[in-house]
Design a protein around this motif. Structure first.
Motif, mmCIF file in Angstrom:
data_model
loop_
_atom_site.group_PDB
_atom_site.id
_atom_site.type_symbol
_atom_site.label_atom_id
_atom_site.label_comp_id
_atom_site.label_asym_id
_atom_site.label_seq_id
_atom_site.Cartn_x
_atom_site.Cartn_y
_atom_site.Cartn_z
ATOM 1 N N VAL A 103 -5.675 4.049 11.308
ATOM 2 C CA VAL A 103 -5.045 4.633 10.126
ATOM 3 C C VAL A 103 -4.027 3.642 9.597
ATOM 4 C CG1 VAL A 103 -3.653 6.526 9.200
ATOM 5 C CG2 VAL A 103 -5.337 6.990 10.989
ATOM 6 N N VAL A 104 -4.168 3.277 8.344
ATOM 7 C CA VAL A 104 -3.195 2.423 7.674
ATOM 8 C C VAL A 104 -2.369 3.329 6.785
ATOM 9 C CG1 VAL A 104 -2.852 0.464 6.132
ATOM 10 C CG2 VAL A 104 -4.781 0.466 7.751
ATOM 11 N N ALA A 105 -1.095 3.492 7.112
ATOM 12 C CA ALA A 105 -0.250 4.492 6.464
ATOM 13 C C ALA A 105 0.938 3.855 5.763
ATOM 14 C CB ALA A 105 0.248 5.508 7.487
ATOM 15 N N LEU A 148 -6.922 4.927 4.887
ATOM 16 C CA LEU A 148 -5.703 4.512 4.205
ATOM 17 C C LEU A 148 -5.016 5.749 3.660
ATOM 18 C CD1 LEU A 148 -3.760 2.449 2.925
ATOM 19 C CD2 LEU A 148 -5.411 2.185 1.045
ATOM 20 N N LEU A 149 -3.757 5.966 4.048
ATOM 21 C CA LEU A 149 -3.027 7.181 3.686
ATOM 22 C C LEU A 149 -1.763 6.834 2.914
ATOM 23 C CD1 LEU A 149 -2.480 10.217 3.844
ATOM 24 C CD2 LEU A 149 -1.554 9.868 6.138
ATOM 25 N N VAL A 150 -1.661 7.365 1.690
ATOM 26 C CA VAL A 150 -0.481 7.143 0.850
ATOM 27 C C VAL A 150 -0.122 8.449 0.139
ATOM 28 C CG1 VAL A 150 -1.065 4.712 0.456
ATOM 29 C CG2 VAL A 150 -1.815 6.449 -1.190
ATOM 30 N N GLU A 151 1.064 8.469 -0.453
ATOM 31 C CA GLU A 151 1.480 9.567 -1.328
ATOM 32 C C GLU A 151 1.511 9.052 -2.761
ATOM 33 O OE1 GLU A 151 4.322 11.867 1.944
ATOM 34 O OE2 GLU A 151 5.242 10.798 0.263
ATOM 35 N N THR A 152 1.052 9.861 -3.703
ATOM 36 C CA THR A 152 1.089 9.445 -5.105
ATOM 37 C C THR A 152 2.512 9.087 -5.492
ATOM 38 O OG1 THR A 152 -0.711 10.995 -5.550
ATOM 39 C CG2 THR A 152 0.433 10.071 -7.447
ATOM 40 N N ALA A 175 -13.239 1.465 3.715
ATOM 41 C CA ALA A 175 -12.250 2.417 4.226
ATOM 42 C C ALA A 175 -12.189 3.633 3.310
ATOM 43 C CB ALA A 175 -10.878 1.757 4.319
ATOM 44 N N LEU A 176 -11.596 4.720 3.811
ATOM 45 C CA LEU A 176 -11.368 5.926 3.012
ATOM 46 C C LEU A 176 -9.928 5.954 2.533
ATOM 47 C CD1 LEU A 176 -13.070 8.864 4.983
ATOM 48 C CD2 LEU A 176 -13.869 7.788 2.883
#
Length: 390
Positions: A103-105, A148-152, A175-176
């Motif tokens: 997980v790339v956060a 890949l996890l980010v916040e708008t 990646a997702l």
């Protein structure tokens, strides 16, 4: 006709014909269990050949209605309603991660999301935390099959993710891209339109908008959603029908609430930026914000109802500021019709280490403001009075 005893009547006597005309509002289906005519009907409902419900954990018409609403608001193929935003992430991680997965956060995530990622490490998941505004760092960290996890718009520093650029990097690396859209809501951004694979929303916040429910949701392609649904049903990560009903009702006013609150947030950001006792203001609608240009591309209809500001004050000074407020209360949530303040260092991000908080720029004088639908002049006046108390 056979005589029916009192005890049987007490159980079965409450009965009404199904009305021929429809109710003005979707009814609340507050039933944990559902009856069937025969085994053939059981098979038909389970297999989706007939509309129906099996058990509350598997979904009711209220769950289905909320999920249809979420999918429509985001322009997605399907949606899953969950018991909270964190339940949405739990279902997502359980469905899509295995030992050895990466997980790339973004480091600018809600503190509890970062905490949940830390829990995953115990199960053999590799978690890389980085500055997601630095695209070369992201590109170097992504691997095939990673997430890949980010916040708008990030919590609490209001950093805005360049979703089209991140989506392109994720696609190129296999990646997702998963986007937490809670601060923006589909009123300000539809990440699926910008290349995201899955979108997570905490409906507890702006989407429901009245501090009444604990709800979450995930939106995306059906092929990616169905594994989450199975996990959510098995693990009991689904909400109850009453919460779904309230969430759908609250979302009806999303546009009018966010239009008002976003305009007021810009007004207050400008006021605070010009006040001598305010050290810094974090709001993407200000030209001085580091992501203003990105926000102007990613966000629509304004820049959101959330902002943060910094005061050069210690804990005692912040307490004086808070006690001087009358209508703006210290509330450890966000997104309601009322304007509220929170203190990330002692609430949403209190479980981060001092070094992690310092890396995010969090300190005693850092405050997050969730702007509601009150008159902007009244809010400005109240903030002005509290600042004078410093």
């Amino acid at each position: 006709m056979d005589k029916v005893h009192l005890g049987t009547l007490a159980v079965h006597g409450a009965w009404a014909e199904e009305p021929a005309n429809a109710p003005a509002l979707l009814p609340l289906y507050q039933s944990a269990a559902w009856a069937f005519r025969d085994l053939d009907e059981v098979d038909a409902v389970y297999e989706g050949r007939l509309p129906g419900a099996v058990y509350v954990r598997s979904g009711t018409p209220n769950h289905q209605a909320l999920e249809a609403l979420l999918a429509a608001l985001h322009g997605g193929e399907a949606a899953l309603a969950t018991a909270s935003g964190m339940a949405a992430f739990t279902a997502l991680f359980l469905a899509h991660l295995r030992p050895g997965a990466r997980v790339v956060a973004s480091r600018d995530l809600y503190g509890t999301t970062l905490g949940l990622l830390g829990d995953l490490v115990r199960f053999g998941v590799e978690v890389v935390v980085l500055d997601a505004t630095q695209l070369p760092q992201v590109e170097a960290a992504l691997t095939p099959g990673s997430l890949l996890l980010v916040e708008t718009v990030s919590n609490p520093r209001m950093r805005v993710a360049d979703l089209p650029a991140l989506a392109a990097l994720a696609r190129a690396r296999g990646a997702l891209l998963v986007v937490d859209n809670t601060f923006a809501t589909p009123y300000h951004a539809r990440p699926l339109d910008l290349g995201a694979d899955l979108v997570v929303e905490s409906l507890t916040k702006f989407l429901s908008g009245h501090h009444q429910v604990l709800l979450g949701g995930v939106v995306g392609p059906r092929a990616l959603l169905e594994p989450l649904r199975g996990v959510a049903v098995r693990a009991g990560l689904v909400p109850n029908p009453w919460e779904c009903w309230l969430g759908a009702e609250g979302a009806k006013t999303l546009e009018v609430r966010l239009a008002r609150a976003s305009a007021t947030a810009l007004h207050l950001a400008r006021f605070l930026a010009g006040h001598p006792k305010v050290r810094a203001v974090h709001y993407p609608g200000l030209p001085t914000h580091p992501d203003h240009a990105v926000a102007s591309r990613v966000l629509r209809r304004g820049y959101g109802a959330m902002l943060a500001f910094e005061l050069a004050a210690d804990r005692q000074g912040i307490n004086r500021f808070l006690r001087a407020l009358r209508r703006i209360r210290l509330v450890l949530s966000l997104g309601g019709t009322e304007t509220t303040l929170s203190h990330p260092a002692t609430s949403s991000h209190r479980f981060l280490s001092p070094a992690e908080q310092e890396a995010l720029g969090l300190h005693e004088g850092f405050l997050r403001l969730s702007v509601g639908i009150e008159d902007p002049e009244d809010l400005e006046g109240e903030l002005q009075g509290a600042l004078e108390a410093l």
